[in-house]
Design a protein around this motif. Structure first.
Motif, PDB file in Angstrom:
ATOM      1  N   GLU A  21       0.810  -1.211   0.000  1.00 19.19           N
ATOM      2  CA  GLU A  21       0.000   0.000   0.000  1.00 19.19           C
ATOM      3  C   GLU A  21       0.847   1.267   0.000  1.00 19.19           C
ATOM      4  OE1 GLU A  21      -3.764   1.940   2.450  1.00 19.19           O
ATOM      5  OE2 GLU A  21      -3.480  -0.233   2.364  1.00 19.19           O
TER       6      GLU A  21
ATOM      7  N   ARG B  15       0.629   4.325  -2.660  1.00 14.78           N
ATOM      8  CA  ARG B  15       0.428   5.722  -2.276  1.00 14.78           C
ATOM      9  C   ARG B  15       1.497   6.617  -2.901  1.00 14.78           C
ATOM     10  NH1 ARG B  15      -1.331   5.995   4.125  1.00 14.78           N
ATOM     11  NH2 ARG B  15      -3.133   4.608   3.986  1.00 14.78           N
TER      12      ARG B  15
ATOM     13  N   ASP C  77       0.873   9.731  -5.346  1.00 13.49           N
ATOM     14  CA  ASP C  77       1.369  11.053  -4.973  1.00 13.49           C
ATOM     15  C   ASP C  77       2.102  11.734  -6.127  1.00 13.49           C
ATOM     16  OD1 ASP C  77       0.423  11.645  -2.430  1.00 13.49           O
ATOM     17  OD2 ASP C  77       2.017  10.524  -1.425  1.00 13.49           O
TER      18      ASP C  77
ATOM     19  N   ASP D 240      -8.793  10.062  -8.538  1.00  9.68           N
ATOM     20  CA  ASP D 240      -7.667  10.682  -7.844  1.00  9.68           C
ATOM     21  C   ASP D 240      -7.266  11.929  -8.608  1.00  9.68           C
ATOM     22  OD1 ASP D 240      -6.434   9.526 -10.047  1.00  9.68           O
ATOM     23  OD2 ASP D 240      -5.055   8.277  -8.899  1.00  9.68           O
TER      24      ASP D 240
ATOM     25  N   ARG E  26      -5.978   9.726  -2.513  1.00 14.01           N
ATOM     26  CA  ARG E  26      -4.804   8.845  -2.591  1.00 14.01           C
ATOM     27  C   ARG E  26      -5.023   7.579  -1.773  1.00 14.01           C
ATOM     28  NH1 ARG E  26      -0.549  11.129   0.992  1.00 14.01           N
ATOM     29  NH2 ARG E  26      -2.028  10.163   2.440  1.00 14.01           N
ATOM     30  N   ASP E  27      -5.493   7.740  -0.542  1.00 18.54           N
ATOM     31  CA  ASP E  27      -5.685   6.577   0.321  1.00 18.54           C
ATOM     32  C   ASP E  27      -6.771   5.655  -0.225  1.00 18.54           C
ATOM     33  OD1 ASP E  27      -3.755   7.726   1.914  1.00 18.54           O
ATOM     34  OD2 ASP E  27      -5.147   8.419   3.454  1.00 18.54           O
TER      35      ASP E  27
ATOM     36  N   ALA F  16      -5.319   3.880  -3.335  1.00 13.10           N
ATOM     37  CA  ALA F  16      -4.344   2.863  -2.953  1.00 13.10           C
ATOM     38  C   ALA F  16      -5.027   1.595  -2.469  1.00 13.10           C
ATOM     39  CB  ALA F  16      -3.410   3.416  -1.870  1.00 13.10           C
TER      40      ALA F  16
END
Length: 271
Positions: free
Chosen positions: A81, A85, A89, A147, A235-236, A239
């Motif tokens: 994970e 991420r 990013d 995202d 993002r979270d 992911a």
């Protein structure tokens, strides 16, 4: 003159503006590390040079940008994970650079924008689109979540029901409808969006650089904290989504050009 060129990005320095072209037409200008590197270079140059009145962003051929390369996203499923991420990013950093560039950034849309390509287009200050272009928040079709700030852009720029429709169905929306709602700045005939963007850049380049930078800072600054929080939340969620059975099915189905079998994942006992 061209101050920077790589396999997927060409930057033309026209003195008072930069034209950045995503050169990946065989894959509908899907995002690549090379293009992202080139665009970051252009945005840095524009930030440092008051002579530059605008950055114009376009895609090679007949489509602006199809978003992330699903072949690459498929490999992300085997990452942990933290690695996923970090990968997301990189897109967020690109979106931040567009939003925070002191010079106006203009997206030129021919054909359409999808997925992270739509995220990139809506991060720009103005969107000039051919009237036959279509805009697609395509993530859900691959079992993924938006995202690159897309949920923030849709929520800020559209009525809630329209934002939900785009994000939850993944159905394309015509440029004319988004123009009527204010998300698209100007409509042109097909093939003429770049000319309209050049005319807009003429006006911007004749304006006061410091005042324009201050205006852009004020327009984006009021929601900066919320925007950063949304980037992190996206993002979270992405992911996590990339590792899900839904993403495995959705991405595989897209690459195989078959309908995804999401219904069986919703109710395994019914299959």
């Amino acid at each position: 003159m061209n101050p920077y060129t790589n396999a997927h990005c060409e930057i033309s320095d026209l003195g008072d503006r930069l034209v950045v072209e995503n050169r990946n037409a065989t894959r509908r200008n899907a995002l690549t590390p090379e293009f992202q590197e080139g665009l970051l270079h252009a945005l840095t140059l524009a930030s440092e040079q008051p002579r530059i009145g605008a950055v114009i962003l376009m895609g090679e051929g007949d489509f602006f940008c199809a978003g992330g390369d699903l072949n690459h996203l498929l490999t992300a499923q085997s990452m942990d994970e933290g690695e996923r991420r970090t990968q997301i990013d990189a897109l967020n950093d690109l979106i931040r650079a567009v939003v925070h560039c002191p010079r106006p950034v203009i997206a030129v849309i021919e054909g359409g924008a999808a997925g992270a390509g739509l995220s990139l287009a809506l991060a720009c200050d103005m969107v000039i689109s051919a009237r036959d272009a279509r805009f697609t928040a395509a993530y859900v079709n691959a079992g993924l979540v938006p995202d690159g700030g897309l949920t923030a852009a849709l929520a800020a720029g559209l009525p809630p029901q329209m934002a939900a429709h785009m994000a939850l169905t993944g159905l394309p929306v015509e440029a004319a409808r988004l123009h009527a709602l204010g998300l698209v700045t100007e409509l042109t005939e097909p093939g003429e969006a770049i000319m309209a963007a050049m005319a807009l850049a003429d006006r911007l380049a004749a304006g006061p650089a410091q005042a324009q930078a201050a205006i852009k800072r004020l327009l984006t600054g009021w929601h900066r904290t919320a925007f950063e929080a949304q980037l992190a939340a996206e993002r979270d969620a992405m992911a996590e989504a990339l590792a899900s059975p839904e993403a495995a099915e959705g991405i595989s189905a897209f690459l195989a050009r078959r309908p995804p079998g999401f219904r069986a994942l919703r109710d395994p006992d019914a299959s």
